[in-house]
Design an enzyme around this catalytic site. Structure first.
Site, PDB file in Angstrom:
ATOM      1  N   ASP A   1      42.796  -5.204  68.729  1.00 10.10           N
ATOM      2  CA  ASP A   1      41.588  -4.701  68.772  1.00 10.10           C
ATOM      3  C   ASP A   1      40.472  -5.506  68.116  1.00 10.10           C
ATOM      4  O   ASP A   1      40.644  -5.981  67.013  1.00 10.10           O
ATOM      5  CB  ASP A   1      41.554  -3.410  68.215  1.00 10.10           C
ATOM      6  CG  ASP A   1      40.405  -2.216  68.601  1.00 10.10           C
ATOM      7  OD1 ASP A   1      39.406  -2.864  69.363  1.00 10.10           O
ATOM      8  OD2 ASP A   1      40.613  -1.042  68.128  1.00 10.10           O
TER       9      ASP A   1
ATOM     10  N   ASP B   1      46.095   0.039  75.493  1.00 10.08           N
ATOM     11  CA  ASP B   1      46.215   1.313  74.355  1.00 10.08           C
ATOM     12  C   ASP B   1      45.583   2.536  74.878  1.00 10.08           C
ATOM     13  O   ASP B   1      44.725   2.204  76.012  1.00 10.08           O
ATOM     14  CB  ASP B   1      45.294   0.812  73.105  1.00 10.08           C
ATOM     15  CG  ASP B   1      45.857   1.635  71.926  1.00 10.08           C
ATOM     16  OD1 ASP B   1      46.475   2.406  72.028  1.00 10.08           O
ATOM     17  OD2 ASP B   1      45.556   0.812  70.704  1.00 10.08           O
TER      18      ASP B   1
ATOM     19  N   CYS C   1      50.815   1.175  75.137  1.00  6.44           N
ATOM     20  CA  CYS C   1      50.559   1.955  74.010  1.00  6.44           C
ATOM     21  C   CYS C   1      49.802   3.267  74.087  1.00  6.44           C
ATOM     22  O   CYS C   1      48.912   2.867  75.018  1.00  6.44           O
ATOM     23  CB  CYS C   1      50.100   0.900  73.015  1.00  6.44           C
ATOM     24  SG  CYS C   1      49.679   1.237  71.543  1.00  6.44           S
TER      25      CYS C   1
ATOM     26  N   ASP D   1      52.755   4.084  65.626  1.00  9.31           N
ATOM     27  CA  ASP D   1      51.935   3.489  64.614  1.00  9.31           C
ATOM     28  C   ASP D   1      52.326   3.467  63.358  1.00  9.31           C
ATOM     29  O   ASP D   1      51.947   2.626  62.414  1.00  9.31           O
ATOM     30  CB  ASP D   1      50.328   4.237  64.754  1.00  9.31           C
ATOM     31  CG  ASP D   1      49.607   3.593  65.751  1.00  9.31           C
ATOM     32  OD1 ASP D   1      49.998   2.662  66.500  1.00  9.31           O
ATOM     33  OD2 ASP D   1      48.533   4.240  65.993  1.00  9.31           O
TER      34      ASP D   1
END
Ligand code: DGJ
Length: 718
Positions: free
Chosen positions: A363, A472, A520, A542
């Site tokens: 990210d 994600d 994810c 996570d």
């Protein structure tokens, strides 16, 4: 193999390991006569008949007379392959139709059948693929409107014991009909003496195993979060002594499994898309296909069931075939969004040194994204922050592949589309929309939205040499109203959203067939078979501390093969790099830390495990068999992997350092009785038979510096 006995009206579906035996009764219902381990004497003698008092009798309303039938089946108690709704069976039915006149009685009765090779295949949704498979398709018609046709597919694979089932509902009537419930699987089991194991939790604590005895009444295992969810995984299984029956759904959205028992002493499992806010219109000549569900029957325990599921997923589900899984270095836990071109290059250099083969820029590389408030929905490279071409070419130059993070289904407030197209954003039609992680969910049930994100993504992917993307999904759906759907179709939203997710995944897969995708969703919020069809591995959680991962990974592997369980050695401080590396080997190995901070000794440890991974992982951990050796001791997990030829195995004992144990007798599984093996810890030699019968004593090494310790054992044929 599928055999039809026309005289008896029976079907045998078998691979000579398991068998399903069905009977079409006089009322044209499909009865389940036998489901279990294959045996030679499977016949109608196993059929349950009911005394006159309990069998259902009927009155012919046209002829005004009682129907004479001798089959003695009971709508309330018989074991059916598919049951009706509002026809005297008070157990849950898999499909409920609201007809044009408003009635909801639904009863699909046998009409004909066909047999074909291979699994049914669908262009727009994930499904099983492969050869050496036979499929039986029943054609059934609704008793209340024979123009409504149901195709019921049952596929059996000759190489493993996973059956695939689903339904296709066709509306050949003149009027639209509403599907109020459209599940994929219906199984009546001839006992209610089972334990139910299911896997639930929360963000960072996914897939805890919960076990309860089958309850009288109904137990629901479900998600209505718009994704398969952290809270419940779609996988669950039932056990009774050596019997283990597992269920999973090839789907990534809301699901619901119902486990129902009553005084009939049987258990009914119905399973599929959650009927929560579900109401799907099938127009005349329209079709609705339910996702495929998998069911595995094992007569020899849970590990046998897991191994069959693993084989099914590796061989018949994952479309992206990998010869070897690269060691992935992901920079997220090292720097989050705080990076520059130079810092990423220096990460790459050190990541390579410890054996990494693919570097993932996570990210923060796009738009104005330096924190979670900004940028999602604007997938343009932030050139003032990162020279993407430069880092990619450096990465390739030093021999690593390059991966990039996306979160395609989300948007932040500061991105122009948000203001320009508020109708693309879920929740903006309300007085207040729910915000989570400062972001909103895009309406992926709207193909226009999917197109828009696709065009942005290909702009980046076409112009950069990208080998991998991490996909994600950091929040669930809290407002499920698509402004794009008319009043009649509003309650189709959740399923249409999932189809939007699949359509973007498959467009990317088709355009970039070489590109690997990692699934994810805030860690393991979408760890499911639907995602695995497109993405060969999924970020498991996570939470990368060993104390959490030892349970999460262990439990995940009851359903999913080790290669799908993305598992990185991180900087988490609850265990040593040795322990974290050993645990990461029981998954798809990688790293996630600031590599510039590693000491030479730490680098040496990590390089040692990278080497081991490269040498042994594929043959033993990926292609071998997995056994779960512990279940009863809290704070201790023991697993074993063994190569197919049984010449080499690894066992990991991982435990809380303050555990009140000094040694454990480990009983390995799957060895060849006649081989002699050498075990490195303790240093002993013995043959497979003795080792499996007597086990061997392992001393628990407690490392007081850390909360979690481990013992890693190699067993090798002499
Ligand atoms: C959640 C993921 O699970 C993490 O690995 C990381 O990619 C962050 N999102 C990035 O925002």
């Amino acid at each position: 193999m599928i055999t039809f006995n026309e005289k008896e009206k029976t079907f045998l579906i078998t691979n000579k390991s398991i068998a399903l035996f069905l009977y079409i009764n006089e009322m044209k219902q499909i009865e389940t006569v036998y489901f279990g381990v294959y045996k030679e004497d499977i016949s109608l003698k196993y059929r349950k008949e009911f005394e006159d008092n309990y069998s259902t009798s009927y009155f012919d309303t046209c002829k005004n007379e009682f129907i004479d039938h001798s089959d003695k089946s009971s709508n309330e108690h018989s074991l059916f392959e598919i049951s009706g709704h509002d026809v005297g069976d008070h157990r849950p039915a898999p499909i409920i139709i609201r007809h044009a006149d408003g009635s909801v009685a639904t009863n699909f009765l046998y009409d004909s059948f066909s047999v074909s090779k291979g699994y049914p295949s669908y262009v727009d949704m994930p499904h099983a693929t492969g050869e050496d498979v036979d499929t039986l398709t029943f054609i059934l018609r609704d008793e209340f409107d024979p123009n409504i046709v149901l195709k019921y597919n049952i596929s059996i694979n000759n190489n493993h014991d996973v059956l695939i089932k689903n339904f296709e509902i066709e509306n050949h009537s003149k009027n639209p009909i509403n599907l109020l419930k459209a599940l994929s699987l219906h199984v009546d089991l001839d006992s209610k003496d089972f334990d139910v194991h299911h896997f639930g939790g929360a963000w960072g604590y996914e897939r805890n195993e919960f076990v309860n005895h089958v309850i009288d009444g109904e137990q629901i295992i479900s998600s209505c979060y718009g994704r398969s969810s952290h809270e419940e995984n779609p996988f669950f299984f039932l056990t009774n002594k050596n019997i283990a029956i597992g269920f999973n759904l090839i789907y990534s959205g809301n699901f619901k499994a119902s486990i129902f028992t009553d005084y009939s002493f049987s258990t009914r499992i119905t399973y599929g898309i959650n009927d929560y806010d579900f109401d799907w219109v099938i127009e005349p000549n329209g079709l609705f296909v339910t996702p495929q569900a998998s069911i595995c029957y094992s007569g020899t325990g849970v590990d046998n069931m897991s191994q069959h599921f693993h084989r099914f997923i590796n061989e018949n589900l994952i479309q992206y075939k990998l010869n070897k899984r690269p060691i992935i270095f992901n920079c997220w836990e090292g720097c989050e969004m705080n990076f520059t071109t130079e810092s990423i290059i220096s990460y790459m250099k050190d990541a390579r040194e410890i054996g990494s083969e693919l570097f993932v820029l996570d990210d923060g590389w796009f738009s104005l994204r330096n924190d979670v408030m900004h940028g999602l929905g604007d997938w343009s490279v932030n050139k003032s922050k990162i020279d993407l071409k430069k880092v990619i070419s450096y990465c390739h130059d030093i021999g690593m592949k390059f991966g990039l993070w996306f979160e395609p289904e989300m948007i932040n407030y500061d991105v122009p589309i948000f203001k320009k197209h508020p109708e693309y954003v879920l929740g903006l039609d309300r007085a207040k929309a729910t915000v989570h992680r400062s972001q909103f969910v895009l309406d992926f049930s709207n193909p226009e939205v999917v197109d828009l994100i696709y065009s942005q993504m290909i702009e980046v992917l076409d112009n950069h040499n990208i080998d991998y993307i991490k996909w994600d999904h950091n929040r669930d759906i809290k407002e499920a109203n698509s402004l794009n759907l008319s009043k009649e179709h509003k309650q189709e939203f959740y399923h249409r959203y999932v189809m939007g997710y699949y359509s973007l995944l498959s467009r990317l897969r088709n355009r970039y067939p070489h590109m690997m995708i990692e699934g994810c969703a805030s860690g393991g919020g979408r760890f499911d078979l639907g995602t695995l069809y497109y993405a060969p591995l999924i970020w498991t959680s996570d939470n990368t501390s060993a104390s959490a991962r030892m349970n999460i990974q262990y439990n995940t592997s009851f359903a999913y093969p080790l290669g799908t369980i993305s598992s990185h050695v991180s900087k988490a401080s609850d265990s040593s790099y040795e322990t974290k590396s050993q645990l990461a080997l029981f998954g798809s190995f990688g790293f996630e830390m600031n590599p510039n901070m590693l000491t030479d000794i730490e680098k040496e440890v990590l390089s040692k495990y990278s080497l081991l991974y490269k040498k042994k992982h594929n043959e033993i951990f990926i292609k071998g068999n997995l056994y779960h050796l512990s279940s009863s001791v809290d704070g201790l997990r023991i697993y074993e992997v063994i190569s197919k030829d049984k010449t080499e195995a690894y066992i990991l004992l991982i435990y809380y350092s303050d555990i009140a144990l000094n040694s454990v007798n480990v009983l390995p599984c799957g060895l060849d009785e006649s081989f002699n093996y050498k075990i490195d810890m303790p240093n002993i030699e013995n043959n497979g038979k003795n080792l499996m019968n007597d086990g061997f004593l392992v001393e628990i090494n407690k490392d007081s510096k850390f909360k979690i310790s481990s013992v890693f054992i190699n067993i090798i044929k002499k």
